[in-house]
Design a protein around this motif. Structure first.
Motif, PDB file in Angstrom:
ATOM      1  N   LYS A 426      -3.693   4.701  -6.606  1.00 19.45           N
ATOM      2  CA  LYS A 426      -3.809   5.597  -5.343  1.00 19.45           C
ATOM      3  C   LYS A 426      -3.874   6.858  -6.175  1.00 19.45           C
ATOM      4  O   LYS A 426      -3.172   7.302  -7.260  1.00 19.45           O
ATOM      5  CB  LYS A 426      -2.401   5.500  -4.708  1.00 19.45           C
ATOM      6  N   VAL A 469     -14.065  -1.010   1.080  1.00 24.98           N
ATOM      7  CA  VAL A 469     -12.627  -0.698   1.828  1.00 24.98           C
ATOM      8  C   VAL A 469     -11.804  -0.043   0.638  1.00 24.98           C
ATOM      9  O   VAL A 469     -11.011   0.864   1.097  1.00 24.98           O
ATOM     10  CB  VAL A 469     -11.761  -2.059   2.156  1.00 24.98           C
ATOM     11  N   THR A 470     -11.830  -0.505  -0.544  1.00 23.73           N
ATOM     12  CA  THR A 470     -11.213   0.176  -1.495  1.00 23.73           C
ATOM     13  C   THR A 470     -11.661   1.714  -1.837  1.00 23.73           C
ATOM     14  O   THR A 470     -10.581   2.775  -1.889  1.00 23.73           O
ATOM     15  CB  THR A 470     -11.322  -0.249  -2.935  1.00 23.73           C
ATOM     16  N   GLN A 472     -12.761   3.714   0.652  1.00 28.19           N
ATOM     17  CA  GLN A 472     -12.287   4.221   1.957  1.00 28.19           C
ATOM     18  C   GLN A 472     -10.930   4.646   1.946  1.00 28.19           C
ATOM     19  O   GLN A 472     -10.384   5.603   2.367  1.00 28.19           O
ATOM     20  CB  GLN A 472     -12.648   3.393   3.226  1.00 28.19           C
ATOM     21  N   GLN A 473     -10.022   3.665   1.370  1.00 29.41           N
ATOM     22  CA  GLN A 473      -8.541   3.920   1.316  1.00 29.41           C
ATOM     23  C   GLN A 473      -8.277   4.834   0.380  1.00 29.41           C
ATOM     24  O   GLN A 473      -7.409   5.668   0.533  1.00 29.41           O
ATOM     25  CB  GLN A 473      -7.799   2.479   0.910  1.00 29.41           C
ATOM     26  N   TRP A 474      -8.771   4.990  -0.798  1.00 28.58           N
ATOM     27  CA  TRP A 474      -8.747   6.076  -1.705  1.00 28.58           C
ATOM     28  C   TRP A 474      -8.987   7.358  -1.367  1.00 28.58           C
ATOM     29  O   TRP A 474      -8.351   8.190  -1.431  1.00 28.58           O
ATOM     30  CB  TRP A 474      -9.650   5.461  -3.150  1.00 28.58           C
TER      31      TRP A 474
END
Length: 569
Positions: A426, A469-470, A472-474
């Protein structure tokens, strides 16, 4: 009295009809006919002499008639000939395959007024994974030699050109207008808040530039190079068409002048930057900045300086394909943190059209070293080689992954495994917040690489769903954290028109927190990942890297696994 004949005292008969004909008004064509008849008579006759006089009288009207006729005939002939052969011009119109989804713009951050704290100038050390900081290493003295000779040319004599790289099916076309398209919100994009934070950084850098064109204190070379990269990423360079060219253009020009002006030659006629750090991180970052500057401006000063610096990097690559402190070619330590900047410089130079002897061989050897020596099954990529390619800290997983992507090897198993290692990372300004595995060191140094490689994997055409997805989350976490973490200063920075602008900077919460220039530039570069103008931040198809040769390149690299990325030059 007869109509035809009158008899005079002299007895002469006069023909009145003949006299009347002499006073008739003859038309143009009648006179023309009589003239041609007279010209056919003998030259000593009255008729011939009258015809020559008539020719002189008719010269002007004849010219007025004949010249237009001749011109018209010639024009018709030329038109008929040219119409028989027409060139077919084929125009290739690049189409943007996928327009970003139209989203509502977020409101801009309202102006803030905060008093700036005094900025402490300290040395910037990039080698964060090293447990022994650079400051403990005996610095290499600046070579007491002559200045590197470059062609005299004003820095503002640049080519205003389209950015060399445009990636289809990816956000941020790297051309004017792409900033707005990439800051409209959405899971994979930036927004008004991220762009506002970038602008604060650009004005902060302008306000804190030294009079000699540099930034910071002891390690001015690295600070200045990072600042140049930050401005270039936003499309700001001397002579750029940016609306801020009157403010940021001179700032960038002075910074580039500073780098070139501090480039000297030392032992073996190799180039050095005066005042560089002891381990030569600054030399690599400075070379990277000069290559990007030349790629975007085509200025001959940048070209010659960058070419000489690139050649030193190529010449001092280790036999293993890696690089080590002080560009020691005899070392096989293979410092990946050090090599990361060397690889970015080499790729930037290649994309800018700089090809020092041995460049492609060095790139192929670097790929082999990444795959065979720097790779770790458990950590992705490691600081130095591990036994059996396993073990080590996870912090440099992003460095190796981005290096593979920049060299066209993002789909190789080693890069894919490293992406898995970083899956739970993160964005953070706190070392403990980056990952549950706590790689340690400077969090923004790790995030700089992680942001780019996650973006490349998640936003490329045909990206795997978990990579999308990774990213976008980051990105959502980064968009929330970074704008709120910037340290705003109350003192506004006026532009050339007198309008005032907000400024701010970033700072890590770690042992190296007092080096704001590096932290700020690395964070701003991440917030521009959506549209960065830097050519090297796009992945050019990697098949040519192996095809051009290199030691064991063909055997070590499976070309069937290349990522097919279309690049418009």
């Amino acid at each position: 009295m007869s109509e035809e004949i009158i008899e005079e005292e002299v007895g002469e008969v006069i023909d009145l009809d003949e006299i009347a004909k002499k006073y008739e008004e003859r038309g143009f064509f009648r006179r023309l006919s009589d003239m041609f008849k007279g010209l056919s008579k003998p030259h000593d006759t009255r008729d011939y002499k009258l015809a020559r006089i008539e020719l002189q009288r008719l010269a002007a009207p004849l010219t007025a008639i004949v010249v237009p006729i001749v011109f018209g005939v010639v024009l018709c002939v030329v038109t008929m000939i040219s119409s028989q052969k027409k060139d077919s011009i084929v125009v290739d119109i690049a189409q943007i395959e996928d327009e970003p989804e139209e989203l509502k713009e977020e409101e801009e951050i309202p102006p803030d007024d905060i008093e700036p704290p005094p900025m402490e100038e300290v040395e910037i050390t990039v080698d964060t994974p090293n447990p022994n900081p650079v400051s403990n290493v005996t610095p290499v003295p600046s070579p007491p030699s002559s200045q590197v000779s470059v062609k005299p040319a004003p820095m503002d004599s640049v080519a205003i050109v389209k950015s060399p790289v445009t990636m289809k099916s990816m956000t941020g076309s790297r051309t004017p207008g792409s900033i707005g398209a990439a800051t409209r919100g959405g899971a994979g994009y930036g927004d008004a808040n991220t762009e506002a934070a970038v602008m604060k950084v650009l004005w902060w850098l302008k306000a804190h530039q030294n009079t000699d064109g540099s930034w910071g204190g002891p390690n001015k070379i690295a600070n200045t190079a990072l600042a140049i990269l930050t401005y270039l990423a936003h499309g700001e360079y001397p002579g750029s068409p940016s609306p801020y060219k009157h403010d940021f253009g001179p700032t960038v020009q002075q910074a580039i002048d500073y780098l070139i002006g501090n480039l000297t030659t030392g032992p073996n006629n190799q180039p050095y930057f005066q005042g560089s750090d002891g381990n030569e991180y600054s030399f690599l970052i400075g070379t990277y900045a000069l290559c990007e500057a030349y790629g975007m401006t085509k200025n001959p000063n940048c070209k010659e300086a960058a070419h000489q610096c690139l050649y030193r990097i190529v010449e001092n690559q280790s036999s293993t394909g890696g690089w080590d402190y002080k560009l020691n070619k005899n070392s096989t330590r293979d410092d990946l943190s050090f090599a990361g900047w060397a690889i970015q410089a080499l790729k930037a130079g290649k994309m800018a059209g700089l090809h020092p002897e041995g460049l492609q061989t060095a790139i192929n050897k670097a790929i082999n070293c990444l795959k065979r020596r720097s790779y770790s099954k458990s950590s992705g990529f490691t600081y130095t080689p591990t036994n059996g390619n396993n073990g080590g800290a996870t912090g440099l997983a992003g460095v190796g992954t981005l290096a593979m992507q920049l060299l066209g090897r993002g789909s190789e198993p080693e890069a894919m495994n490293a992406l898995e290692v970083m899956r739970d990372w993160k964005p953070s300004f706190d070392p403990d917040g980056l990952s549950a595995k706590k790689p340690g060191g400077s969090p923004q140094y790790y995030c700089y690489y992680a942001t780019q490689c996650k973006y490349q994997a998640g936003m490329k055409a045909g990206a795997m769903k978990n990579d999308e997805v990774t990213w976008q989350q980051w990105n959502l976490a980064m968009k929330k954290l970074y704008p709120s973490s910037i340290i705003d200063l109350p003192e506004k920075v006026p532009d050339h028109t007198g309008k005032e602008h907000k400024q701010g900077y970033f700072e890590n919460k770690d042992a190296h927190s007092s080096r704001p220039y590096m932290d700020t530039c690395l964070a701003a570069l991440q917030l521009m990942v959506y549209y960065r103008y830097l050519p090297t931040t796009s992945v050019k198809a990697g098949a040519d890297e192996a095809a051009e040769g290199g030691e064991d390149a063909a055997q070590a690299i499976d070309k069937s696994k290349d990522v097919a990325v279309t690049v418009d030059i």
